[in-house]
Design an enzyme around this catalytic site. Structure first.
Site, PDB file in Angstrom:
ATOM      1  N   HIS A  79      52.154  16.686 126.666  1.00  0.00           N
ATOM      2  CA  HIS A  79      50.739  15.731 125.960  1.00  0.00           C
ATOM      3  C   HIS A  79      50.779  16.218 124.495  1.00  0.00           C
ATOM      4  O   HIS A  79      49.800  15.865 123.943  1.00  0.00           O
ATOM      5  CB  HIS A  79      50.102  16.732 127.243  1.00  0.00           C
ATOM      6  CG  HIS A  79      49.926  16.407 128.562  1.00  0.00           C
ATOM      7  ND1 HIS A  79      49.417  15.217 129.070  1.00  0.00           N
ATOM      8  CD2 HIS A  79      50.268  17.234 128.617  1.00  0.00           C
ATOM      9  CE1 HIS A  79      49.662  15.188 130.218  1.00  0.00           C
ATOM     10  NE2 HIS A  79      50.364  16.471 130.450  1.00  0.00           N
ATOM     11  N   ASN A 152      44.641  13.625 134.836  1.00  0.00           N
ATOM     12  CA  ASN A 152      46.580  12.136 134.299  1.00  0.00           C
ATOM     13  C   ASN A 152      45.539  10.863 134.741  1.00  0.00           C
ATOM     14  O   ASN A 152      45.017  10.940 135.682  1.00  0.00           O
ATOM     15  CB  ASN A 152      47.830  12.748 135.267  1.00  0.00           C
ATOM     16  CG  ASN A 152      48.502  14.064 134.638  1.00  0.00           C
ATOM     17  OD1 ASN A 152      47.796  13.947 133.396  1.00  0.00           O
ATOM     18  ND2 ASN A 152      48.960  14.339 134.609  1.00  0.00           N
ATOM     19  N   HIS A 343      41.315  22.911 128.869  1.00  0.00           N
ATOM     20  CA  HIS A 343      41.352  24.053 129.784  1.00  0.00           C
ATOM     21  C   HIS A 343      40.581  23.769 131.375  1.00  0.00           C
ATOM     22  O   HIS A 343      39.265  23.914 131.538  1.00  0.00           O
ATOM     23  CB  HIS A 343      41.359  25.600 129.655  1.00  0.00           C
ATOM     24  CG  HIS A 343      41.767  26.696 130.317  1.00  0.00           C
ATOM     25  ND1 HIS A 343      42.392  26.453 131.575  1.00  0.00           N
ATOM     26  CD2 HIS A 343      41.924  28.761 130.235  1.00  0.00           C
ATOM     27  CE1 HIS A 343      42.471  27.320 131.665  1.00  0.00           C
ATOM     28  NE2 HIS A 343      42.031  28.642 130.932  1.00  0.00           N
TER      29      HIS A 343
END
Ligand code: HDE
Length: 710
Positions: A79, A152, A343
């Site tokens: 990413h 995603n 996170h």
């Protein structure tokens, strides 16, 4: 933190930015060194005489160069290429029945968010239009602490266990001997791994579909992927899957277009997001949840903990519970977009994990990666990562510590600090993990309930429209056609036959090979001493044959807001024809650009100036959603003699875009490949030309043109 950032409820979003004490605006300020010394000459180094050697004493030069030498930090291992924006989230109505999460209670509360979209495989400078999964990571700055939904644009993943992630990523990254190809999966190592990892087949269907080449980051869905938990105030848990639904609908480009955009404007998605926000056309997504009661955990033909499975929306509907609006571009790309640290373990009370083995591995990885990328356990003190809640604990010191902790107490329990900071009771918002009964043997293995590798791949493929299926076939022919090792190609076609025999046959035909049976057992990802029989594919009836929600053909097609429309013109253009269409398109929120043989101005038929936005040299059809050719005899004649104009129209036609022509503009179409073909989405000679064109643009593409005439 250095200073507390208190964000009043419903603060206008501009204020949120202003409240950040580290935001610096140098307007009207004098230049200083990093020590605050005012600089008198920023153009010349200190020398022994005007032509003399530079002196080591020049601390100003050394400070500037030293800082420059260290400007780069390691890019994200995955990413790396990303673009981001600020915004806010509002829930539609309280979700207290399911969760006690504070930001999901009160519809009047605006929770600030920072969202970063990304590709996965490419480096930081790689093209936006790579065929790839897109990251969709949202940081909610809630009053109970930061909550990160790190998702995603596809609802499943390639692998079931975190143990395989480094292998997957090594396989897709450029090959280690020659570092090729950049930001592309069409090479041997990726498909070698995939051909030996049948659990990836569902995700492969998504990655080979048009979802992997979005028209805009603003026009794609987002998913939390794993099953999470909602926990309410009574401690009751429900399983939950998270969705983001774009209000502009879901749209993609075609592969030929994607490859050309990569050359013409590799920042295409970044620019599109930035410009839409600058123009006030704020991207919006509705937040959706699929909720499954705990009692139903084993009700489905798939395991809720398996990240290669969806819960079809037709089986558990998506409840739309709120909306996210992105309304402010970052002030500084590095400080915000590059340094933001997401996170999945940044949680708030009311949301919790499940035992999905991919998610469990992620919970270790994200802090670990920040340590090497941002260089310090104090990365949470970087402004973009700060909680709006104040931070109080006994963590101390480390590289680049910002917080100045007062007093002598840095341990718990203590009396030297009066016992502070205190632990928070649940009633005070203290986080407690959901209590889950676990009664198990410690094993290194995989659940048998994960062993259905193909049923949902088949469901996805069968749910696609004819054009979408064609694109999957083409994508596979492209990717596998690029391989150097024939055996990998053959193994892949064998696996595809497990998804759909017709898909496998079409791909095999495209590659000029035969469909061979895949070698059993299919899953190579088991331990050296495991019994292969335990790992064999176990197909399960999914309960439905098709899921309309999986097809982008069923998305909304009634808006042209923010679409880019090219108007091709030259001297002598019919000014009224041009401005009438331009006004009609812009009234619907579309953006128009006049493209002409040269920059500057052109003259309309009556001699008045018309501003040219781009010349044929700087424009390209692939950067636009549709094209209009206004009337005007001389303009049409000039465009007919302009190969770039004819190429522009031909390519728009090939990519199935809406094309309209007025008056003599139709002659230009006739001179192009369009000729006098009657195709949907080619609009000429209509009375209500503007209306018909707007309707056609909203359709996005006219896939019938791809059909080869019999
Ligand atoms: Fe990530 N992932 N990931 N991932 N991921 C990272 O963290 C990782 C996975 C996702 O815009 C890294 O800060 C492991 C699934 C996004 O900054 C790293 C596994 C999903 C982003 C990492 C996964 C994601 C990352 C690299 C398998 C969708 C970009 C830089 C166990 C639900 C966030 C970083 C941003 C980034 C590890 C699988 C989404 C290395 C080990 C599944 C959107 O920590």
């Amino acid at each position: 933190m250095a200073k507390k950032r208190t964000i009043p409820k419903n603060a206008p979003d501009k204020k949120l930015a202003d409240l950040n004490p580290d935001r610096t605006d140098s307007t009207g300020e004098l230049m200083t060194t990093d020590q605050g010394l005012k600089i008198n000459d920023d153009n010349n180094s200190l020398k022994a005489g005007e032509r003399g050697a530079t002196l080591l004493e020049d601390f100003i030069l050394r400070e500037k160069i030293t800082h420059f030498d260290h400007e780069r930090i390691p890019e994200r291992i995955v990413h790396a290429r990303g673009s981001a924006a600020h915004g806010f989230f509002q829930v539609y109505k309280s979700m207290e029945k399911y969760t006690k999460a504070g930001f999901l209670q009160d519809p009047s509360v605006k929770t600030p968010v920072f969202v970063r979209f990304s590709t996965v495989a490419g480096s930081r400078g790689s093209t936006d239009l790579a065929r790839d999964v897109r990251g969709f990571a949202v940081k909610f700055y809630t009053e109970e602490g930061n909550y990160d939904l790190v998702g995603n644009n596809m609802p499943v993943f390639f692998i079931q266990d975190a143990m395989k992630f480094p292998d997957l990523i090594h396989a897709v990254k450029p090959e280690p001997d020659h570092e090729m190809p950049q930001a592309a999966s069409a090479h041997d190592t990726f498909w070698d791994f995939i051909s030996l990892t049948p659990e990836s087949m569902h995700m492969i269907m998504w990655a080979m579909s048009d979802r992997a080449i979005p028209r805009s980051l603003r026009m794609m869905e987002g998913f939390g992927v794993h099953t999470f938990r909602f926990i309410n105030a009574k401690g009751k848990s429900h399983f939950v899957k998270f969705h983001w639904k774009p209000l502009l609908g879901m749209h993609s480009v075609v592969w030929d277009e994607a490859q050309k955009i990569s050359g013409k404007d590799s920042d295409f998605h970044r620019r599109d997001l930035w410009e839409a926000i600058e123009a006030g056309a704020f991207p919006e997504w509705e937040f959706g949840v699929q909720i499954v009661p705990e009692e139903d955990e084993h009700k489905y033909p798939f395991d809720l903990l398996d990240p290669t499975k969806i819960i079809p929306e037709e089986i558990v509907p998506v409840m739309r519970i709120g909306k996210m609006t992105l309304n402010r571009n970052p002030d500084n790309f590095f400080a915000e977009t590059e340094q933001v640290a997401f996170h999945p373990g940044h949680l708030v009370p009311g949301i919790d994990f499940t035992n999905d083995p991919l998610l469990q591995g992620r919970l270790f990885s994200y802090t670990d990666t920040q340590l090497s990328r941002l260089g310090s356990p104090n990365f949470h003190e970087i402004p973009i990562n700060r909680s709006i809640n104040t931070v109080h604990n006994n963590q101390r010191d480390g590289h680049m510590r910002q917080q100045i902790n007062v007093g002598k107490s840095s341990y718990h329990p203590n009396t030297t600090g009066g016992g502070c900071p205190f632990q928070a009771k649940m009633a005070e918002g203290g986080f407690t993990s959901h209590e889950e009964r676990i009664d198990a043997r410690k094993v290194r293995g995989r659940s048998k309930s994960f062993m259905d590798f193909f049923s949902q791949a088949t469901l996805f493929y069968n749910s696609q429209s004819e054009a979408e299926q064609n694109h999957i076939v083409d994508a596979l022919c492209f990717e596998l056609g690029k391989l150097e090792t024939p055996a990998i190609r053959e193994r892949m076609v064998g696996l595809l036959a497990k998804v759909s025999t017709s898909l496998a046959q079409r791909v095999a035909d495209g590659l000029g090979i035969k469909v061979t049976k895949p070698q059993e057992p299919l899953n190579h990802n088991f331990g050296a001493d495991a019994n292969p029989k335990d790992f064999q594919n176990k197909p399960a009836q999914q309960g439905i044959d098709k899921s309309p929600a999986l097809s982008m053909a069923n998305t909304r097609k009634d808006t042209i807001s923010t679409r880019q429309i090219a108007i091709l013109a030259a001297d002598g253009v019919d000014g009224a024809s041009l401005s009438k269409m331009k006004a009609a398109l812009e009234a619907e929120g579309a953006k128009t650009k006049v493209i002409a043989p040269h920059g500057g101005m052109i003259k309309n038929a009556k001699g008045a100036d018309i501003k040219v936005d781009m010349s044929f040299l700087t424009a390209a059809s692939v950067l636009f959603d549709a094209v209009f050719i206004p009337g005007g005899e001389r303009s049409a004649a000039a465009l007919i003699n302009e190969p770039d104009a004819i190429h522009f129209i031909n390519e728009s036609y090939k990519h199935c875009k809406a094309i309209a022509a007025d008056g003599q503009g139709s002659d230009v179409l006739k001179a192009s490949f369009v000729g006098s073909k009657k195709s949907d989405g080619v609009i000429t000679g209509e009375k209500a030309l503007e209306k018909a064109f707007i309707k056609a643009i909203a359709q996005h593409r006219f896939w019938d043109r791809e059909k080869v005439p019999a």
